[in-house]
Design an enzyme around this catalytic site. Sequence first.
Site, PDB file in Angstrom:
ATOM      1  N   THR A 179       0.835  -1.200   0.000  1.00 32.89           N
ATOM      2  CA  THR A 179       0.000   0.000   0.000  1.00 32.89           C
ATOM      3  C   THR A 179       0.866   1.245   0.000  1.00 32.89           C
ATOM      4  O   THR A 179       1.991   1.228   0.501  1.00 32.89           O
ATOM      5  CB  THR A 179      -0.968   0.045   1.220  1.00 32.89           C
ATOM      6  OG1 THR A 179      -1.831   1.170   1.069  1.00 32.89           O
ATOM      7  CG2 THR A 179      -0.236   0.165   2.546  1.00 32.89           C
ATOM      8  N   LYS A 182      -3.963   3.576   5.835  1.00 34.07           N
ATOM      9  CA  LYS A 182      -4.135   2.118   5.815  1.00 34.07           C
ATOM     10  C   LYS A 182      -2.922   1.435   6.425  1.00 34.07           C
ATOM     11  O   LYS A 182      -3.059   0.490   7.200  1.00 34.07           O
ATOM     12  CB  LYS A 182      -4.319   1.632   4.366  1.00 34.07           C
ATOM     13  CG  LYS A 182      -5.761   1.721   3.935  1.00 34.07           C
ATOM     14  CD  LYS A 182      -6.030   1.430   2.491  1.00 34.07           C
ATOM     15  CE  LYS A 182      -5.417   0.273   1.837  1.00 34.07           C
ATOM     16  NZ  LYS A 182      -6.056  -0.034   0.539  1.00 34.07           N
ATOM     17  N   ASP A 232      -7.727  -4.402  -0.261  1.00 31.76           N
ATOM     18  CA  ASP A 232      -8.494  -3.495  -1.105  1.00 31.76           C
ATOM     19  C   ASP A 232      -9.803  -3.237  -0.382  1.00 31.76           C
ATOM     20  O   ASP A 232     -10.433  -4.161   0.133  1.00 31.76           O
ATOM     21  CB  ASP A 232      -8.735  -4.046  -2.511  1.00 31.76           C
ATOM     22  CG  ASP A 232      -9.105  -2.902  -3.454  1.00 31.76           C
ATOM     23  OD1 ASP A 232      -8.300  -1.963  -3.589  1.00 31.76           O
ATOM     24  OD2 ASP A 232     -10.206  -2.924  -4.027  1.00 31.76           O
ATOM     25  N   SER A 233     -10.155  -1.975  -0.313  1.00 30.59           N
ATOM     26  CA  SER A 233     -11.292  -1.617   0.514  1.00 30.59           C
ATOM     27  C   SER A 233     -12.022  -0.444  -0.090  1.00 30.59           C
ATOM     28  O   SER A 233     -11.504   0.228  -0.976  1.00 30.59           O
ATOM     29  CB  SER A 233     -10.805  -1.271   1.917  1.00 30.59           C
ATOM     30  OG  SER A 233      -9.795  -0.284   1.831  1.00 30.59           O
ATOM     31  N   PHE A 238      -8.821   8.514   8.571  1.00 27.58           N
ATOM     32  CA  PHE A 238      -8.464   8.961   7.223  1.00 27.58           C
ATOM     33  C   PHE A 238      -9.662   8.744   6.306  1.00 27.58           C
ATOM     34  O   PHE A 238     -10.696   8.213   6.731  1.00 27.58           O
ATOM     35  CB  PHE A 238      -7.236   8.182   6.711  1.00 27.58           C
ATOM     36  CG  PHE A 238      -7.502   6.718   6.429  1.00 27.58           C
ATOM     37  CD1 PHE A 238      -7.524   5.794   7.454  1.00 27.58           C
ATOM     38  CD2 PHE A 238      -7.749   6.267   5.127  1.00 27.58           C
ATOM     39  CE1 PHE A 238      -7.782   4.438   7.205  1.00 27.58           C
ATOM     40  CE2 PHE A 238      -7.999   4.925   4.861  1.00 27.58           C
ATOM     41  CZ  PHE A 238      -8.018   4.009   5.910  1.00 27.58           C
ATOM     42  N   TYR A 274     -12.884   8.522   4.260  1.00 24.90           N
ATOM     43  CA  TYR A 274     -14.276   8.906   4.499  1.00 24.90           C
ATOM     44  C   TYR A 274     -14.674   8.815   5.984  1.00 24.90           C
ATOM     45  O   TYR A 274     -15.855   8.928   6.313  1.00 24.90           O
ATOM     46  CB  TYR A 274     -15.213   7.998   3.685  1.00 24.90           C
ATOM     47  CG  TYR A 274     -14.992   8.053   2.185  1.00 24.90           C
ATOM     48  CD1 TYR A 274     -15.659   8.990   1.394  1.00 24.90           C
ATOM     49  CD2 TYR A 274     -14.115   7.173   1.546  1.00 24.90           C
ATOM     50  CE1 TYR A 274     -15.466   9.035   0.018  1.00 24.90           C
ATOM     51  CE2 TYR A 274     -13.909   7.206   0.174  1.00 24.90           C
ATOM     52  CZ  TYR A 274     -14.588   8.146  -0.579  1.00 24.90           C
ATOM     53  OH  TYR A 274     -14.395   8.195  -1.940  1.00 24.90           O
ATOM     54  N   LYS A 304     -12.085   1.490  16.670  1.00 24.22           N
ATOM     55  CA  LYS A 304     -12.261   1.336  15.216  1.00 24.22           C
ATOM     56  C   LYS A 304     -11.902  -0.090  14.809  1.00 24.22           C
ATOM     57  O   LYS A 304     -12.605  -0.724  14.025  1.00 24.22           O
ATOM     58  CB  LYS A 304     -11.425   2.368  14.431  1.00 24.22           C
ATOM     59  CG  LYS A 304     -11.702   2.286  12.920  1.00 24.22           C
ATOM     60  CD  LYS A 304     -10.989   3.315  12.056  1.00 24.22           C
ATOM     61  CE  LYS A 304     -11.307   3.053  10.573  1.00 24.22           C
ATOM     62  NZ  LYS A 304     -10.487   3.816   9.632  1.00 24.22           N
ATOM     63  N   HIS A 349     -14.358  -2.746   9.055  1.00 19.42           N
ATOM     64  CA  HIS A 349     -14.154  -3.729   8.000  1.00 19.42           C
ATOM     65  C   HIS A 349     -12.721  -4.268   8.017  1.00 19.42           C
ATOM     66  O   HIS A 349     -12.486  -5.460   7.972  1.00 19.42           O
ATOM     67  CB  HIS A 349     -14.472  -3.075   6.639  1.00 19.42           C
ATOM     68  CG  HIS A 349     -13.772  -1.747   6.421  1.00 19.42           C
ATOM     69  ND1 HIS A 349     -13.792  -0.741   7.347  1.00 19.42           N
ATOM     70  CD2 HIS A 349     -13.002  -1.288   5.396  1.00 19.42           C
ATOM     71  CE1 HIS A 349     -13.077   0.290   6.903  1.00 19.42           C
ATOM     72  NE2 HIS A 349     -12.590  -0.027   5.713  1.00 19.42           N
TER      73      HIS A 349
END
Length: 192
Positions: A9, A14, A68-69, A147, A149, A170, A175
């Site tokens: 990444t 992330k 991937d998100s 970070f 959204y 978090k 996710h």
Amino acid sequence: MTKLLVVATGNPGKLREMQAYLADSGWELTLKPAELEIAETGDTFAANAHLKASQIAQATGNWAIADDSGLQIDALNGAPGVYSARYGQTDSDRIARVLRELGSEVNRQAQFVCVVAIATPDGSVVVQAEGICHGEILHTPRGDGGFGYDPIFYVPEKQLTFAQMAPDVKKSVSHRGKAFTALLPQLKTILS
Ligand code: IMP
């Protein structure tokens, strides 16, 4: 025995989360070389996670991990989805675009999805895990942590946006936190 795991990444937000989630994994993490850019040409999160893990593993000759998100908004037929990172130039542009497109829409249901893949040095994907977090898109940003959204993604269960949550909170609902929690036992098994 520790094995080197290249993190595929370039997104610092992330990377911070991934490093925290894998701190006790027994693997030694290293960031992918900056010049190694992989085009995300897949049309699903899984396809892109596989692509990134596989190509970074082959290019570096090491094991590689990629996530991937993205954000899927029901009233926008799942947009921005796999295009979440490309929905504007900056985080605030992307947030502004989502809020503009949603307007006064009453259905604010949305979900973050994350697929993580791990590839061996020959590029074969041997582990995959997925996590989903359901929430709602606020009308205005709230909170200044995290970070992407995060400031507009509200999780009713915690009565907070992602941007208002402490990192461990978090992790417990997000996710990416869920995907990595599912992945950890498999990563430990490979080392044993
Ligand atoms: P990609 O996985 O590199 O294609 O990027 C996914 C994009 O989705 C990121 O650049 C963010 O805009 C967004 N995103 C993914 N996960 C999160 C998160 O946990 N919080 C906020 N935005 C996220």
